[in-house]
Design an enzyme around this catalytic site. Sequence first.
Site, mmCIF file in Angstrom:
data_model
loop_
_atom_site.group_PDB
_atom_site.id
_atom_site.type_symbol
_atom_site.label_atom_id
_atom_site.label_comp_id
_atom_site.label_asym_id
_atom_site.label_seq_id
_atom_site.Cartn_x
_atom_site.Cartn_y
_atom_site.Cartn_z
ATOM 1 N N GLU A 268 0.881 -1.170 0.000
ATOM 2 C CA GLU A 268 0.000 0.000 0.000
ATOM 3 C C GLU A 268 0.912 1.211 0.000
ATOM 4 O O GLU A 268 1.485 1.560 1.032
ATOM 5 C CB GLU A 268 -0.891 -0.002 1.250
ATOM 6 N N GLU A 476 -6.440 -4.183 0.738
ATOM 7 C CA GLU A 476 -6.730 -4.430 2.150
ATOM 8 C C GLU A 476 -8.192 -4.088 2.391
ATOM 9 O O GLU A 476 -8.792 -3.311 1.645
ATOM 10 C CB GLU A 476 -5.834 -3.546 3.029
HETATM 11 P P1 NAP Z 1 7.998 5.354 4.760
HETATM 12 O O1 NAP Z 1 9.155 6.226 5.005
HETATM 13 O O2 NAP Z 1 7.990 4.497 3.568
HETATM 14 O O3 NAP Z 1 7.859 4.472 6.085
HETATM 15 C C1 NAP Z 1 6.815 3.535 6.238
HETATM 16 C C2 NAP Z 1 7.294 2.437 7.162
HETATM 17 O O4 NAP Z 1 8.399 1.757 6.568
HETATM 18 C C3 NAP Z 1 7.790 2.929 8.515
HETATM 19 O O5 NAP Z 1 7.461 1.985 9.494
HETATM 20 C C4 NAP Z 1 9.298 2.973 8.318
HETATM 21 O O6 NAP Z 1 10.004 2.865 9.501
HETATM 22 C C5 NAP Z 1 9.497 1.747 7.463
HETATM 23 N N1 NAP Z 1 10.722 1.751 6.699
HETATM 24 C C6 NAP Z 1 11.426 2.801 6.221
HETATM 25 N N2 NAP Z 1 12.507 2.361 5.538
HETATM 26 C C7 NAP Z 1 12.478 1.009 5.591
HETATM 27 C C8 NAP Z 1 13.313 -0.019 5.077
HETATM 28 N N3 NAP Z 1 14.418 0.250 4.353
HETATM 29 N N4 NAP Z 1 12.997 -1.297 5.317
HETATM 30 C C9 NAP Z 1 11.895 -1.597 6.036
HETATM 31 N N5 NAP Z 1 11.059 -0.676 6.556
HETATM 32 C C10 NAP Z 1 11.351 0.613 6.322
HETATM 33 O O7 NAP Z 1 6.651 6.164 4.701
HETATM 34 P P2 NAP Z 1 6.111 7.254 5.717
HETATM 35 O O8 NAP Z 1 6.728 8.551 5.405
HETATM 36 O O9 NAP Z 1 6.206 6.771 7.115
HETATM 37 O O10 NAP Z 1 4.560 7.240 5.347
HETATM 38 C C11 NAP Z 1 4.043 8.056 4.376
HETATM 39 C C12 NAP Z 1 3.881 7.292 3.071
HETATM 40 O O11 NAP Z 1 3.001 6.203 3.285
HETATM 41 C C13 NAP Z 1 3.237 8.138 2.009
HETATM 42 O O12 NAP Z 1 3.859 7.930 0.769
HETATM 43 C C14 NAP Z 1 1.804 7.625 1.965
HETATM 44 O O13 NAP Z 1 1.151 7.822 0.750
HETATM 45 C C15 NAP Z 1 2.002 6.188 2.279
HETATM 46 N N6 NAP Z 1 0.764 5.591 2.782
HETATM 47 C C16 NAP Z 1 0.103 4.730 1.974
HETATM 48 C C17 NAP Z 1 -1.089 4.174 2.400
HETATM 49 C C18 NAP Z 1 -1.840 3.228 1.522
HETATM 50 O O14 NAP Z 1 -2.680 2.516 2.039
HETATM 51 N N7 NAP Z 1 -1.577 3.179 0.224
HETATM 52 C C19 NAP Z 1 -1.601 4.502 3.664
HETATM 53 C C20 NAP Z 1 -0.895 5.389 4.464
HETATM 54 C C21 NAP Z 1 0.297 5.927 4.002
HETATM 55 P P3 NAP Z 1 10.611 4.162 10.226
HETATM 56 O O15 NAP Z 1 9.592 5.219 10.129
HETATM 57 O O16 NAP Z 1 10.844 3.717 11.615
HETATM 58 O O17 NAP Z 1 11.837 4.493 9.481
#
Ligand code: NAP
Length: 496
Positions: A268, A476
Site C-alpha cells: 500500500e 486491504e
Molecule cells: P515510509 O518512510 O515508507 O515508512 C513507512 C514504514 O516503513 C515505517 O514503518 C518505516 O520505519 C518503514 N521503513 C522505512 N525504511 C524502511 C526499510 N528500508 N525497510 C523496512 N522498513 C522501512 O513512509 P512514511 O513517510 O512513514 O509514510 C508516508 C507514506 O506512506 C506516504 O507515501 C503515503 O502515501 C504512504 N501511505 C500509503 C497508504 C496506503 O494505504 N496506500 C496509507 C498510508 C500511508 P521508520 O519510520 O521507523 O523508518
Amino acid sequence: MSLTEDKAASSTGADDIVERVPTGLLIGGEWTEASGGATFEVTNPATGEVLRSVADAAPEDGMRALDAAVAAQESFAQVPALERHGMLMRAFELLHERKDALARLMTLEMGKPLTDSAGEIVYAAEFFRHFAGEALRIDGGYQASPQGGGRFLVARQPVGPSLLITPWNFPMAMGTRKLGPAIAAGCTSVIKPAHQTPLSMLALGEILLEAGVPAGVVNIVTAMDAGGVMEPMIRSGQARKLSFTGSTKVGKILLEQCASTVMRTSMELGGNAPFLVFEDADLDEAVAGCLQAKMRNMGEACTSANRIYVHESIIEEFGRRLAEKMGQMRVGDGSEDGVQVGPLIDTDAQDKVDALVRDALDRGANALTGGERPDGPGYFYPPTVLTGVSMEARMASEEIFGPVAPLTPFTEEDEVVAMANNTRYGLASFVYTNDLRRALRVAERIESGMVGLNQGVVSNPYAPFGGMKESGLGREGGSVGIEEFLEVKYIGITTG
Ligand code: NAP
C-alpha cells in the site's frame, strides 16, 4: 494501574496513558528490552516535548520476534475460526472502551486533533469487527474432476508468519487493517510501526494480549533503523508474507528484498490523487468534499487530494469558497479543544511542504490563503489554497502530504482525464458531477484503485482499499482483504 482500568481513568479525565503504555518489544507474549537496553525517544510534534523512550530493536531482536512468530504459527493455525473471531471481537470492544485514552495517546505522538484521533480508533476497531466476520467465512471447494474418476478439494490455509510494516499517519488503523486479516486467517506476525508513532501500536499490543491472542501470535518490534531490522527477517526465508504500507520509494526496496525468497507481498504505497470538479457539479458539495479529501489528517493521507482540477467556468467561485473555509480552520496543538488542524509529523515534513509551496509560487501560482510557514515550536503549516499552479510545478507530480490545495483549470473531459492519469501513481481519485453518464465514464477511465464519486472520503473497512501503478499491489479491507493472508491449496483425489 494497568490499561485494563483505563476506562474508568479516561472517564474521569485522569488518564495517564502515556505513562502506562508499554515501551518494550512484544516478543512471544512478553514485554522485553532491546539488546543492550537501547531506546529511542518519541516526541510530540506540536511541542517538540519528549513523551517516552521506547525499545530500539537491533537486528537480533527482530529475529527473536520472527522466531516467536514461527514457533506459534502451527498451533495458531489450528485455533478454530470461532475463537479467532472471539479474539478480534474482544479487541474491537476494548478499543471502543478505551477510545478516549487511546485518542489522547495518538494525538500526542502524531499530532492530529483529538476528534480525528477518536475517529481513527473507531475506524481501526472496525477492521477487527469486519475481519472477525471474515474469519468465519473462509471457504473451500469440492468438485468432480472434469476428466472423471476424481475429485478436487480446494482449501484455504494461512499463508504463515507475516511481516507487517506500518506508517505514522494512521498509527492505529494501518495496524488493525493488517493484523485483523492476519489473525482472522490464522497467521502469526511481527509488526513494526513507524519510529515517530510506536506508542499507539504498543497500546494495541497490550489490548490484543488482553483479548486472548496467544503468546507469539502478534509480536511488536520498534526500531530506529527500520531497514537494518527488517532486512534480515525478510531474507531469512522464515517469513512467508510481507504487508507494507508506506512510501513507494521504500516499497520498491522491500520488493527487491522479497524477491530473494519469492515472498508474497501486499504493498500500500504512495498516492497523488486527482480531484475533478465538472461544471455541472453541486458546488457546495464539491467544496465540502474537497475540504474532506484535502484536510483529512492535515493532508497527511495517501488518499489526500493532491491535484484539484476545476472546470474553468467555476474555478474562481470554487477557489473563493474553498479558501474561505480553509482559511477559517483553527490550527494548533491537537490536544486543545476546537483545534481542527494539528502539526505536521516532523521538521522534514514541514520543510518538504514549504519547499513545494515555494516552488509553485516561484512558477507563477497565487496563494488565496496560507502559503507562509510559521515559526516554531511545533511543525505547523497553515491550510493553503493555490491557484494557477503550473503543470511543471513539483507538486503536480509529487505527493504533498500536507494541507495545501493546488487548483488548476480545465475545459474538456478528455483533457482532464489525461491530466488525472498523467502520474505514476494510481491510488485514489475523486470526481464531482451530476451527470450520471459522465460520472461512470470518467470513473472507469481514471487509472486508480479507488474512485470517490461525489464523495470526498473513500476509505472504508468494508471496501477493497488499494492502488494501481506505483501505488501498490493487492488490496486491504473488504472481502478480499483476507485473501492476502491465505494460500490456496488443491488436493487431488482419485475416486474411480
Ligand atoms: P515510509 O518512510 O515508507 O515508512 C513507512 C514504514 O516503513 C515505517 O514503518 C518505516 O520505519 C518503514 N521503513 C522505512 N525504511 C524502511 C526499510 N528500508 N525497510 C523496512 N522498513 C522501512 O513512509 P512514511 O513517510 O512513514 O509514510 C508516508 C507514506 O506512506 C506516504 O507515501 C503515503 O502515501 C504512504 N501511505 C500509503 C497508504 C496506503 O494505504 N496506500 C496509507 C498510508 C500511508 P521508520 O519510520 O521507523 O523508518
